[in-house]
Design an enzyme around this catalytic site. Structure first.
Site, PDB file in Angstrom:
ATOM      1  N   LYS A  88       1.340  -1.585   0.101  1.00 19.76           N
ATOM      2  CA  LYS A  88      -0.119  -0.290   0.130  1.00 19.76           C
ATOM      3  C   LYS A  88       1.178   1.837   0.427  1.00 19.76           C
ATOM      4  O   LYS A  88       1.933   1.068   0.460  1.00 19.76           O
ATOM      5  CB  LYS A  88      -0.723   0.093   1.217  1.00 19.76           C
TER       6      LYS A  88
ATOM      7  N   ARG B  25     -10.762   0.958  15.249  1.00 17.85           N
ATOM      8  CA  ARG B  25     -10.945   1.411  13.769  1.00 17.85           C
ATOM      9  C   ARG B  25     -12.074   0.902  12.770  1.00 17.85           C
ATOM     10  O   ARG B  25     -12.985   2.064  12.509  1.00 17.85           O
ATOM     11  CB  ARG B  25      -8.932   0.843  12.292  1.00 17.85           C
TER      12      ARG B  25
ATOM     13  N   HIS C 172      -6.443  -6.109  14.026  1.00 19.93           N
ATOM     14  CA  HIS C 172      -5.083  -5.084  13.644  1.00 19.93           C
ATOM     15  C   HIS C 172      -4.855  -4.958  14.644  1.00 19.93           C
ATOM     16  O   HIS C 172      -4.963  -4.441  15.190  1.00 19.93           O
ATOM     17  CB  HIS C 172      -5.391  -4.111  12.635  1.00 19.93           C
TER      18      HIS C 172
ATOM     19  N   ARG D 261       0.766 -10.524   7.171  1.00 18.37           N
ATOM     20  CA  ARG D 261       1.056  -9.435   6.667  1.00 18.37           C
ATOM     21  C   ARG D 261       2.687  -8.852   6.681  1.00 18.37           C
ATOM     22  O   ARG D 261       2.657  -7.745   7.910  1.00 18.37           O
ATOM     23  CB  ARG D 261      -0.307  -8.632   7.199  1.00 18.37           C
TER      24      ARG D 261
ATOM     25  N   TYR E  55      14.440  31.907   3.576  1.00 22.47           N
ATOM     26  CA  TYR E  55      13.266  32.524   3.649  1.00 22.47           C
ATOM     27  C   TYR E  55      13.247  32.711   5.801  1.00 22.47           C
ATOM     28  O   TYR E  55      13.908  32.304   6.670  1.00 22.47           O
ATOM     29  CB  TYR E  55      11.918  31.709   3.557  1.00 22.47           C
TER      30      TYR E  55
ATOM     31  N   CYS F 249      13.392  24.953   1.602  1.00 22.21           N
ATOM     32  CA  CYS F 249      12.366  25.767   1.008  1.00 22.21           C
ATOM     33  C   CYS F 249      11.411  25.087   0.268  1.00 22.21           C
ATOM     34  O   CYS F 249      12.104  23.640   0.077  1.00 22.21           O
ATOM     35  CB  CYS F 249      13.142  26.784  -0.173  1.00 22.21           C
ATOM     36  N   MET F 250      10.427  24.946  -0.755  1.00 28.17           N
ATOM     37  CA  MET F 250       9.266  23.990  -1.056  1.00 28.17           C
ATOM     38  C   MET F 250      10.177  23.502  -2.350  1.00 28.17           C
ATOM     39  O   MET F 250       9.816  22.335  -2.125  1.00 28.17           O
ATOM     40  CB  MET F 250       8.484  25.076  -2.304  1.00 28.17           C
ATOM     41  N   ASP F 251      11.268  24.163  -2.703  1.00 30.85           N
ATOM     42  CA  ASP F 251      12.137  22.645  -4.295  1.00 30.85           C
ATOM     43  C   ASP F 251      13.442  22.890  -3.454  1.00 30.85           C
ATOM     44  O   ASP F 251      14.082  22.618  -4.857  1.00 30.85           O
ATOM     45  CB  ASP F 251      11.755  23.688  -5.813  1.00 30.85           C
TER      46      ASP F 251
END
Length: 378
Positions: A40, A140, A170, A222, A267, A313-315
């Site tokens: 998953k 859950r 679980h 699992r 920043y 930063c973002m990038d």
């Protein structure tokens, strides 16, 4: 999200490590239990289809996913082994469930009633594989009432093409040193299983932590985080065998410059150079899942620890270098760099979280590069 192939940032996945981790667990079970690989969340960030194929070579006999779409993706990649969807799927998607031959969970009687009505009104045919889920203390999804479980089995029997294929629960604390609550949940599940008028093909409760440290439950394991080489307990408990981490994260310097004393970095000017310093810029940021709280963490350049300075930063982010390095020099965020290593657990500890979150947060913008693909992807 567009995959950014044309920059040096990449996730490197060693498929041999996944294969080996699965193989060890399969050998340990010695045919007593099936081992289903949990792929998953894009294989916990490793890539669901490559991870699944590596697990198959390692001896896995089936797969677990969280959503219907994840199961469909495996089928469309050519995987024919059993697949269990662990999350609730709406009745409206029954045509897809049947088309792709996926097993789905049942957590309420109302779901069975709605499914029976939907299949009748839509004249749907085909074998519907169902796994009853029991809430033994996770809070859950799942039945809490033993009597309702027996009613659910009867409702399944009433439909000729429905198969009571499995029952599962679980565990909430299988990865902790204190096993008290685990034993409580396990006893509850055993009681439910003992009350069944007939046993389904699969009885499963063993996640990675249970498989490693607790009494194996049922006839199916699992195998999740352990197949990717991470200790489920985060180091609280010592793994009984070597887990080989499959993932590393690296990039490279795209600019190196000398910044004089008293200059701000990033920043908000959260870092100011105390003296002239060599500063390197690396093309990775919080849009890639490398979050802003990583400021202050040390990455590896030429085997040397280098601190992330200024806000991420973002990038992009900036690191303090001990000297000028050439543009293109490798930067390792976790994994091996010369004779040094940073583990995913170290990153998780720095963030005050778990390694699951660290690797799952790595966005699809980062390309995945696979090692040891022969016999797995070829």
């Amino acid at each position: 999200m567009v995959v950014s192939y044309h920059r040096p940032t990449k996730v490197i996945v060693d498929l041999a490590a996944i294969k080996e981790n699965v193989s060890i667990e399969v050998k340990k079970q010695a045919g007593k239990r099936d081992v289903f690989a949990v792929v998953k969340a894009n294989g916990y960030g490793h890539g669901a289809v490559p991870a699944a194929k590596a697990a198959l070579v390692g001896g896995a006999s089936g797969f677990c996913v969280a959503t219907l779409d994840e199961g469909i993706a495996l089928r469309e990649s050519g995987i024919t082994a059993p697949i269990i969807v662990l999350g609730i799927v709406e009745v409206a998607w029954l045509p897809l469930i049947l088309e792709y031959h996926l097993a789905v969970p049942v957590a309420t009687l109302s779901w069975l009633e709605e499914a029976a009505l939907y299949m009748a009104t839509q004249a749907l045919t085909g074998q519907l594989l169902l796994h009853l889920t029991v809430d033994t203390g996770m809070g859950r999804i799942g039945f809490r009432d033993e009597a309702e479980i027996l009613v659910a089995i009867e409702k399944i029997k009433e439909n000729v093409n429905w198969v009571f294929e499995g029952i599962f629960t679980h565990f909430a604390t299988a990865d902790e040193a204190d096993q008290t609550y685990w034993h409580k949940q396990n006893q509850r599940f055993k009681k439910v299983v003992a009350s069944l008028p007939e046993k389904p093909r699969y009885i499963h409760a063993s996640n990675s932590a249970t498989a490693l440290w607790q009494e194996d439950c049922g006839n199916l394991v699992r195998l999740g985080i352990a197949m990717y080489g991470q200790n489920p307990s985060g180091g609280q408990l010592e793994a009984p065998y070597l887990l080989r981490p499959a993932m590393s994260l690296e990039s490279a310097l795209v600019q190196v410059k000398a910044v004089p004393a008293g200059e701000g970095i990033g920043y908000g000017k959260t870092y100011e150079t105390p003296a002239t310093e060599w500063v390197g810029t690396v093309p990775i940021g919080y849009a890639d899942g490398f979050v802003r709280k990583m400021q202050g963490f040390k990455v590896l350049v030429e085997g040397q620890p280098c601190e992330i300075i200024g806000r991420i930063c973002m990038d992009q982010l900036m690191i303090r270098l001990p000297q000028a390095y050439p543009v293109g020099t490798k930067v390792t965020f976790f994994g091996q760099n010369q004779d040094k290593e940073i583990t995913v657990q170290e990153v998780a500890d720095y963030l005050g979280t778990i390694h699951y979150e660290v690797i799952c947060l790595l966005s699809d913008r980062i390309p995945r590069e696979y090692l040891n693909t022969e016999g797995i992807l070829s």
